[in-house]
Scaffold this motif. Structure first.
Motif, PDB file in Angstrom:
ATOM      1  N   LYS A 174     -27.141  -5.909 -49.136  1.00 49.82           N
ATOM      2  CA  LYS A 174     -28.646  -6.198 -49.208  1.00 49.82           C
ATOM      3  C   LYS A 174     -29.083  -4.914 -51.075  1.00 49.82           C
ATOM      4  O   LYS A 174     -30.364  -5.940 -51.615  1.00 49.82           O
ATOM      5  CB  LYS A 174     -29.305  -4.945 -48.366  1.00 49.82           C
ATOM      6  CG  LYS A 174     -29.893  -5.527 -47.045  1.00 49.82           C
ATOM      7  CD  LYS A 174     -30.279  -4.302 -46.022  1.00 49.82           C
ATOM      8  CE  LYS A 174     -29.791  -4.631 -44.346  1.00 49.82           C
ATOM      9  NZ  LYS A 174     -30.881  -3.927 -43.749  1.00 49.82           N
ATOM     10  N   ALA A 175     -28.386  -4.277 -51.728  1.00 51.85           N
ATOM     11  CA  ALA A 175     -28.784  -4.003 -52.892  1.00 51.85           C
ATOM     12  C   ALA A 175     -28.848  -5.500 -53.882  1.00 51.85           C
ATOM     13  O   ALA A 175     -30.328  -5.464 -54.314  1.00 51.85           O
ATOM     14  CB  ALA A 175     -27.510  -3.529 -53.400  1.00 51.85           C
ATOM     15  N   LEU A 176     -28.226  -6.923 -53.339  1.00 48.20           N
ATOM     16  CA  LEU A 176     -28.275  -7.845 -54.265  1.00 48.20           C
ATOM     17  C   LEU A 176     -29.266  -7.926 -53.802  1.00 48.20           C
ATOM     18  O   LEU A 176     -30.124  -8.642 -54.922  1.00 48.20           O
ATOM     19  CB  LEU A 176     -26.678  -8.489 -53.973  1.00 48.20           C
ATOM     20  CG  LEU A 176     -26.804  -9.733 -54.879  1.00 48.20           C
ATOM     21  CD1 LEU A 176     -27.284  -9.996 -56.315  1.00 48.20           C
ATOM     22  CD2 LEU A 176     -25.732 -10.722 -54.193  1.00 48.20           C
ATOM     23  N   LEU A 177     -29.429  -8.203 -52.706  1.00 49.12           N
ATOM     24  CA  LEU A 177     -30.774  -9.251 -51.500  1.00 49.12           C
ATOM     25  C   LEU A 177     -32.125  -8.210 -52.731  1.00 49.12           C
ATOM     26  O   LEU A 177     -33.282  -9.397 -53.041  1.00 49.12           O
ATOM     27  CB  LEU A 177     -31.361  -9.262 -50.745  1.00 49.12           C
ATOM     28  CG  LEU A 177     -31.987  -9.552 -50.114  1.00 49.12           C
ATOM     29  CD1 LEU A 177     -31.985 -11.363 -50.478  1.00 49.12           C
ATOM     30  CD2 LEU A 177     -31.789  -9.527 -48.562  1.00 49.12           C
ATOM     31  N   ALA A 178     -31.615  -7.183 -52.608  1.00 46.30           N
ATOM     32  CA  ALA A 178     -33.394  -6.460 -53.186  1.00 46.30           C
ATOM     33  C   ALA A 178     -33.346  -6.743 -55.387  1.00 46.30           C
ATOM     34  O   ALA A 178     -34.480  -7.050 -54.935  1.00 46.30           O
ATOM     35  CB  ALA A 178     -32.950  -4.616 -53.752  1.00 46.30           C
ATOM     36  N   VAL A 179     -32.476  -7.104 -55.528  1.00 51.03           N
ATOM     37  CA  VAL A 179     -32.562  -7.426 -57.018  1.00 51.03           C
ATOM     38  C   VAL A 179     -32.837  -8.487 -57.365  1.00 51.03           C
ATOM     39  O   VAL A 179     -33.965  -9.536 -57.834  1.00 51.03           O
ATOM     40  CB  VAL A 179     -31.376  -7.734 -57.251  1.00 51.03           C
ATOM     41  CG1 VAL A 179     -31.220  -8.345 -59.309  1.00 51.03           C
ATOM     42  CG2 VAL A 179     -31.074  -6.241 -57.815  1.00 51.03           C
ATOM     43  N   VAL A 180     -32.442 -10.054 -56.007  1.00 53.90           N
ATOM     44  CA  VAL A 180     -33.274 -11.097 -56.110  1.00 53.90           C
ATOM     45  C   VAL A 180     -34.511 -11.619 -55.515  1.00 53.90           C
ATOM     46  O   VAL A 180     -35.160 -12.006 -55.823  1.00 53.90           O
ATOM     47  CB  VAL A 180     -31.965 -12.024 -54.839  1.00 53.90           C
ATOM     48  CG1 VAL A 180     -32.373 -12.929 -54.508  1.00 53.90           C
ATOM     49  CG2 VAL A 180     -30.737 -11.813 -55.739  1.00 53.90           C
ATOM     50  N   ALA A 181     -34.777 -10.367 -54.515  1.00 51.18           N
ATOM     51  CA  ALA A 181     -36.668 -10.070 -54.026  1.00 51.18           C
ATOM     52  C   ALA A 181     -37.146  -9.986 -55.307  1.00 51.18           C
ATOM     53  O   ALA A 181     -38.320 -10.981 -55.390  1.00 51.18           O
ATOM     54  CB  ALA A 181     -36.352  -9.663 -53.106  1.00 51.18           C
ATOM     55  N   VAL A 182     -37.714  -9.152 -56.024  1.00 55.65           N
ATOM     56  CA  VAL A 182     -37.863  -9.294 -57.904  1.00 55.65           C
ATOM     57  C   VAL A 182     -37.787 -10.070 -58.194  1.00 55.65           C
ATOM     58  O   VAL A 182     -38.488 -10.076 -58.825  1.00 55.65           O
ATOM     59  CB  VAL A 182     -37.490  -7.701 -58.009  1.00 55.65           C
ATOM     60  CG1 VAL A 182     -37.924  -7.481 -59.360  1.00 55.65           C
ATOM     61  CG2 VAL A 182     -36.841  -6.004 -57.164  1.00 55.65           C
ATOM     62  N   GLY A 183     -36.177 -10.606 -58.744  1.00 53.21           N
ATOM     63  CA  GLY A 183     -36.845 -11.558 -59.921  1.00 53.21           C
ATOM     64  C   GLY A 183     -37.742 -13.131 -58.797  1.00 53.21           C
ATOM     65  O   GLY A 183     -38.320 -13.525 -59.595  1.00 53.21           O
ATOM     66  N   LEU A 184     -36.916 -13.046 -57.628  1.00 51.65           N
ATOM     67  CA  LEU A 184     -38.481 -13.720 -57.247  1.00 51.65           C
ATOM     68  C   LEU A 184     -39.785 -13.669 -57.399  1.00 51.65           C
ATOM     69  O   LEU A 184     -40.645 -14.924 -57.459  1.00 51.65           O
ATOM     70  CB  LEU A 184     -38.164 -14.030 -55.588  1.00 51.65           C
ATOM     71  CG  LEU A 184     -36.689 -14.828 -55.193  1.00 51.65           C
ATOM     72  CD1 LEU A 184     -36.661 -14.798 -53.622  1.00 51.65           C
ATOM     73  CD2 LEU A 184     -36.190 -16.187 -55.805  1.00 51.65           C
ATOM     74  N   VAL A 185     -39.701 -12.617 -56.950  1.00 48.73           N
ATOM     75  CA  VAL A 185     -41.304 -11.586 -57.178  1.00 48.73           C
ATOM     76  C   VAL A 185     -41.647 -12.546 -59.242  1.00 48.73           C
ATOM     77  O   VAL A 185     -42.749 -12.299 -59.773  1.00 48.73           O
ATOM     78  CB  VAL A 185     -41.683 -10.446 -56.982  1.00 48.73           C
ATOM     79  CG1 VAL A 185     -43.117 -10.381 -57.976  1.00 48.73           C
ATOM     80  CG2 VAL A 185     -41.584 -10.610 -55.738  1.00 48.73           C
ATOM     81  N   GLY A 186     -40.795 -11.990 -60.226  1.00 48.52           N
ATOM     82  CA  GLY A 186     -40.822 -12.496 -61.068  1.00 48.52           C
ATOM     83  C   GLY A 186     -41.525 -14.293 -62.078  1.00 48.52           C
ATOM     84  O   GLY A 186     -41.752 -14.043 -61.784  1.00 48.52           O
ATOM     85  N   TYR A 187     -40.529 -15.005 -60.843  1.00 57.05           N
ATOM     86  CA  TYR A 187     -40.328 -16.473 -60.546  1.00 57.05           C
ATOM     87  C   TYR A 187     -42.179 -16.626 -60.041  1.00 57.05           C
ATOM     88  O   TYR A 187     -42.277 -17.496 -61.248  1.00 57.05           O
ATOM     89  CB  TYR A 187     -39.730 -16.602 -59.274  1.00 57.05           C
ATOM     90  CG  TYR A 187     -39.404 -18.533 -60.004  1.00 57.05           C
ATOM     91  CD1 TYR A 187     -38.892 -19.271 -60.899  1.00 57.05           C
ATOM     92  CD2 TYR A 187     -39.940 -18.917 -58.613  1.00 57.05           C
ATOM     93  CE1 TYR A 187     -38.808 -20.446 -61.356  1.00 57.05           C
ATOM     94  CE2 TYR A 187     -39.732 -20.695 -59.431  1.00 57.05           C
ATOM     95  CZ  TYR A 187     -39.239 -21.194 -60.162  1.00 57.05           C
ATOM     96  OH  TYR A 187     -39.068 -22.390 -60.109  1.00 57.05           O
ATOM     97  N   VAL A 188     -42.392 -15.936 -59.412  1.00 50.42           N
ATOM     98  CA  VAL A 188     -44.167 -17.069 -58.688  1.00 50.42           C
ATOM     99  C   VAL A 188     -44.373 -16.126 -60.214  1.00 50.42           C
ATOM    100  O   VAL A 188     -45.733 -16.665 -60.383  1.00 50.42           O
ATOM    101  CB  VAL A 188     -44.388 -15.284 -57.540  1.00 50.42           C
ATOM    102  CG1 VAL A 188     -45.471 -15.397 -57.000  1.00 50.42           C
ATOM    103  CG2 VAL A 188     -43.106 -15.965 -56.530  1.00 50.42           C
TER     104      VAL A 188
END
Length: 289
Positions: A79-93
């Motif tokens: 979940k920690a890794l997924l949280a970072v990925v989630a923030v990254g996906l927001v950056g991509y958007v």
């Protein structure tokens, strides 16, 4: 009166250009965009590795981007890794919106440029949904709904219920297949080179980066073509069950003669696409630089 309207319009344009320039040169915009490319790469790496495991008979599964998120959520640090990925996906958007609105890549306002910029907005919408699903998985509030084949078949069925629904599904399928074809062409002609600061790499490193990136974009383009073809078949047969998502496209490769080889090559290509995303995260030219 006309002069006053013209003056007001000119002032509004200048303010808009000033705001756009400030946003485009905001270092946080670039940082989030780079994190976004990296997060997208992580998602495709998971899809590719899982499919490769299927191909060589060591477990794994064929899945799509949402399934990759669910896989990332597993484990002690998932979940920690997924949280970072989630923030990254927001950056991509955010970066996709910047590309569509401010046109830092200089696509222009002719028909071709507007189509490309509209594609950026569609991409922003798709990855917004993926980012929301990632945050839901992190918070334990959902994110595990229908995806892949189920999602493709569900919205295909709903679209077919509309007037001219079959034709609309066929058009969507042709658009997706066309996007895949464009990716294949872009890879073949190595059009992605101009986006990258390859001069910061040693010549041999740059050549390998190009080869791996080319393989990755080709593989992703092939998957898009397959998904588009399945949608067209669903439209022609009026059968939404013929629609396939990314996972179904991979399964279709596995079911062909020499399917394990085809799946292994495509899976390796998706891992290569993840590497391309990492290269783009590090070496992409941003904001006309």
């Amino acid at each position: 009166m006309a002069n006053e309207i013209g003056r007001k319009a000119s002032e509004l344009k200048q303010r808009g250009d000033q705001l756009g320039a400030e946003t485009m040169h905001n270092p946080w915009t670039e940082r989030l965009a780079r994190l976004g490319y990296l997060a997208k790469g992580v998602v495709y790496a998971v899809i590719g590795v899982l499919a490769l495991q299927v191909a060589i008979g060591s477990g794994g599964k064929t899945t799509d981007t949402h399934g990759a998120l669910a896989t990332l959520a597993q484990g002690a640090w998932g979940k920690a890794l997924l949280a970072v990925v989630a923030v990254g996906l927001v950056g991509y958007v955010l970066w996709r919106v910047v590309q569509a609105w401010m046109d830092p890549d200089g696509k222009g306002t002719n028909a071709k440029g507007l189509v490309v910029r509209a594609g950026y907005l569609i991409s922003a919408g798709i990855y917004t949904a993926l980012a929301v699903a990632a945050f839901q998985l992190v918070l334990g509030t959902g994110g595990g709904g229908a995806h892949g084949d189920q999602s493709a078949q569900s919205w295909t069925a709903r679209l077919m219920e509309k007037p001219f629904g079959q034709a609309l599904v066929a058009v969507v399928g042709l658009v997706i297949a066309g996007m895949g074809g464009w990716q294949i062409y872009k890879a073949w002609k190595e059009k992605f080179r101009k986006k990258l600061r390859l001069d910061e790499l040693r010549p041999q490193q740059a050549e390998w980066a190009v080869r791996i990136s080319k393989l990755g974009i080709l593989a992703r383009g092939l998957i898009f073509v397959l998904m588009g073809v399945f949608l067209v078949q669903a439209a022609l047969t009026a059968n939404p069950q013929r629609a396939r998502g990314l996972d179904g496209a991979l399964e279709s490769l596995a079911s062909q003669p020499y399917g394990a080889v085809l799946l292994a090559l495509t899976a390796a290509g998706l891992v290569a696409y993840a590497v391309y995303m990492a290269v783009e995260a590090r070496y992409r030219r941003f904001l006309g630089a």
